[in-house]
Every structure is written in structure tokens, then in C-alpha cells.
Design a protein around this motif. Sequence first.
Motif, PDB file in Angstrom:
ATOM      1  N   LEU A 307       0.833  -1.200   0.000  1.00  0.00           N
ATOM      2  CA  LEU A 307       0.000   0.000   0.000  1.00  0.00           C
ATOM      3  C   LEU A 307       0.867   1.250   0.000  1.00  0.00           C
ATOM      4  O   LEU A 307       0.573   2.231  -0.680  1.00  0.00           O
ATOM      5  CB  LEU A 307      -0.931  -0.005   1.231  1.00  0.00           C
ATOM      6  N   GLU A 308       1.970   1.182   0.726  1.00  0.00           N
ATOM      7  CA  GLU A 308       2.826   2.371   0.827  1.00  0.00           C
ATOM      8  C   GLU A 308       3.528   2.681  -0.488  1.00  0.00           C
ATOM      9  O   GLU A 308       3.610   3.830  -0.897  1.00  0.00           O
ATOM     10  CB  GLU A 308       3.858   2.171   1.937  1.00  0.00           C
ATOM     11  N   GLN A 310       2.632   1.450  -3.362  1.00  0.00           N
ATOM     12  CA  GLN A 310       1.656   1.255  -4.444  1.00  0.00           C
ATOM     13  C   GLN A 310       2.164   0.231  -5.462  1.00  0.00           C
ATOM     14  O   GLN A 310       2.321   0.539  -6.650  1.00  0.00           O
ATOM     15  CB  GLN A 310       1.332   2.588  -5.109  1.00  0.00           C
ATOM     16  N   SER A 344      -1.854   6.399   1.406  1.00  0.00           N
ATOM     17  CA  SER A 344      -0.976   6.176   0.255  1.00  0.00           C
ATOM     18  C   SER A 344      -1.032   7.427  -0.611  1.00  0.00           C
ATOM     19  O   SER A 344      -1.967   8.212  -0.521  1.00  0.00           O
ATOM     20  CB  SER A 344      -1.470   4.999  -0.596  1.00  0.00           C
ATOM     21  N   PHE A 348      -4.305   2.293  -4.311  1.00  0.00           N
ATOM     22  CA  PHE A 348      -3.406   1.133  -4.323  1.00  0.00           C
ATOM     23  C   PHE A 348      -4.127  -0.045  -4.976  1.00  0.00           C
ATOM     24  O   PHE A 348      -5.355  -0.080  -5.024  1.00  0.00           O
ATOM     25  CB  PHE A 348      -2.953   0.773  -2.896  1.00  0.00           C
TER      26      PHE A 348
END
Length: 433
Positions: A307-308, A310, A344, A348
Motif C-alpha cells: 500500500l505504501e 503502491q 498512500s 493502491f
Amino acid sequence: MRFESVKSDVTVIGGGLSGVCAAVAAARNGKTVALVQNRPMLGGNSSSEIRVWVVGATGHGVNRYARETGIMGEMFLKNQYVNPDGNPYLWDMVVLETVRNEANIQLFLNTDVHEIEADGPQSDRVIHSVTGWMMGSERKIRFESPVFLDCTGDGLVGFLAGAKYRIGREAHAEFLERWAPEEADDITLGSTLLFYTKEVDHPVTYIAPSFAKDITQTPIPIKRVLRSGDSGCHYWWIEWGGEIDTLHDNERIRDELWSVIYGIWDYIKNSGKFDAERMTLEWVGSIPGKREYRRFIGDYVLNQNDLEVQTVFDDCVTFGGWSIDLHQKEGMYAVDHLSMHFHSDGIFQIPYRSLYSTNVSNLLFAGRNISATHIAFGATRVMGTCATIGEAAGTAAALCVEHGVTPRVISESYQGASASLIMAGRFDYWSKA
Ligand SMILES: Cc1cc2nc3c(=O)[nH]c(=O)nc-3n(C[C@H](O)[C@H](O)[C@H](O)COP(=O)(O)OP(=O)(O)OC[C@H]3O[C@@H](n4cnc5c(N)ncnc54)[C@H](O)[C@@H]3O)c2cc1C
């Protein structure tokens, strides 16, 4: 008592927004579907029984141009047309009508599935049927199909079939997630009851039931109550159970939440700190809205890093955009902040491999029980996202039936193509591919 048998191409258990979208997607792809829901309403946490509002990729307005289209988009649009005031009962009807409009779906409300026929070694289980009891009708119904979707939130179907799953928080070493604790544990998000209030044209007295808590004697900071005002909608933080078992302790959790709600209302009505003389309770929830329980293990476990940064997945079938939204384990009794968020930098991706079981060959899942770590689940769990996951999983189920293959074969054989096919849900494209 009647014993009945239903055969269809796809059985979807759980009629929350993930199950509804899964069923509609499979039906629109030409497959017969049994949708089995243990409550009288569809919609799960969004139903008038629980009344959580649906959010999704738009995040908190951060991803201003992101939104769910597809089946969820249709329901959003229809709701704005027929229900501009956001009446919870009319929302129920929007969801029900979406299902009723599909001739391929047989809907079984009030039907609680709790028996499973499955066999095979632990590494390769197969579900043959699920059986449910229809309340108020004395009908016991056995559902057979080649593919099953567990959209129950809690994951009872997969659990009974022997699917691998996880409860609680993963250890940092497992996925190297920034927010993960050093040691794995079984902490989850807690459950919540919401309540509605309204103003009437005459003074209303309120005498609290004996079990209501004196809110000034609890750890709940009074400033939090004051800030939330006299509208029950601002009391999402009446959450509890993260440190116990949100499933088996469900009844205890409900009682604790009721004792606080009726205590807060006592404070609002009788402390003299609110202009609440003409305010009354309009509705108080009685079914705890569950945030978290089992998360199944799929061929891929979505995690915080994805998620961070992507992560771009070849088999991306849908997307989320809500923040990683995790709460304190003490819930409403937390004295400092209640939740933490990580946004984010945009939306994502969610891969198809997180939507089917790694060891039950004909089981797909959608909703809050997909294959994600506790931290990634913090963002995938919102209902707009669950709904699009459902649409993807339902489309995949239809593809499995069409080609007589398992969910994993769709992933392995068709790779990137499977993702775009599932995204599009178009069989003409499928045959060309
Ligand atoms: C208080 C609260 C606040 C939240 N805030 C938000 C928010 O603001 N916006 C948002 O979008 N999301 C929010 N969430 C998260 C979201 O509501 C859930 O993650 C989401 O509802 C999960 O969708 P689902 O379809 O997986 O499960 P659910 O919505 O739980 O639906 C599953 C359905 O399956 C049924 N079922 C279960 N077991 C069986 C069985 N054995 N047989 C037949 N049927 C069965 C259940 O009755 C239920 O209706 C919140 C959750 C809670 C509890």
C-alpha cells in the motif's frame, strides 16, 4: 421441517456489499447463483440493521477523483437518485433491488449457513456443499455448486472447510511492515453499535436503564463525548472487543456497548451540558457491527508495503484508496487518540491472488476476510472497496465455471490476462485471449 436442495453454478454465502456484488457479477456473466444471507436485510454493515456509511477509494476526500464504478457505482448512483436524504431503509431497498433485478440469482434471506461438506488433504481441500437453516420457515437447505464464495466477513465457511486463515496482528519479521508489532498477537479492531437521535416538538424525559454506565466514571474522556455532540452518528468510536474475541464474545461486546450508549445518552439528556430537552433516541443498534475477525490466506498476502509503495500487480483486479485506518486495542476506553491513519499517495492495487484460498481449491472470498495482513486490511476493509473486490471475485467464479477450472488455474494459466478479464468481466475478450 423441510429439507431442500439447490444446485447452481456459484454459491455466495454472506450478503454484505461484497457478497451482493459477487453474486451480481457472476449472474451477469451468465451463471446461476445462490446468494445466502443469514439476516433479513442485505448490505451487511451498511444495512439499516447496523448503519455504517459506505466509503471507498476517494479516501477522506484525499483521492478526490477516485471512485468505485461497476456494480457499487450503480448502487451509489441509484441511491443518490431515490434516496438523497440517506434514509437507511431506502438504502436497503436499493441493495435488494440490485439483486432482485438479476434473474440468475436465487436469494435466500434469513438463512444461516453452518454446515459444510468438504474433503481432501489439508493442502488440497474441496467444498461440495454448504447447508443453511432458514429462520422462521423451518427449511434446511443444502447448496451445491462447483465454486463457493465466502463473503461472510467472519469467514465461517472457509473455516469449516479447513481453509488457512489468520486472526490478529502479524509480527514485524513476517512482512517487514513498519507498523507491525515485534511479536504476533491476536489483537483485532473492536465492534461498534451506532445510535440515532432526533429532535421532537415536545420535551422528552429520559430515565436510564439500570445497566447504563455512569460515563463520568469510565475512562472515556468527557471532552470526546462533548465533541461528538447529541448526534449518534458521531459516535463511531463506541468500539470495544479488540482485546477479546470479537466472534465468540459477541454477546458480551453488545452488552458493554449498550451500557455505554445508554450511559452517554443519560449524560447528554441529564447532565445539563447539552441543549437536549427535546431530543430523543430514534434508533439504537442491536447487532454489533464487526470490523475484524478471520483473514484467509491466499496465494498472495497483501501487506503494508504494497500500500505504501503502491505495488503494481500483474493480476490487479481492483483498487482501494482509504487510509490504513487502525484503532486502539482498548477501543472507546482508550484515553488518548482513537485511530491512526496512513494515506498512500493515491490509490493502491489489490491482486487477484488475494481473493482465493491457498489450500481449498474451489473457494474464493471477498470483503474484510481477504488475504491481507492486519495492517493492509486497515485500508481494504471499507465497503466501497469490499464491493469491488466482490465484483472481481464473482467474475472470477463465473470464469471458473465457464472453463471448468479452479480459481488458481485462472491465475496461473492466464496471468495478466486474467486480471483484465476479471476487471472487464467480458467473455468475448476472454475467448480472444
Ligand atoms: C462500526 C464500524 C464502522 C465502520 N466504518 C466504516 C465506514 O465508515 N465506511 C466503510 O465503508 N466501512 C466501514 N467499516 C468497515 C466495513 O463495514 C466492513 O469492513 C465491511 O462491512 C465488510 O464487508 P463484508 O461484505 O466483508 O462483511 P459484512 O458487511 O459484515 O457482511 C457479511 C454478511 O454476511 C452475513 N453472514 C455472516 N455469516 C453468515 C453465515 N454463516 N451464513 C449466511 N450469512 C452470513 C452477515 O450477517 C453479514 O450481513 C466499519 C465497520 C464497523 C463495524
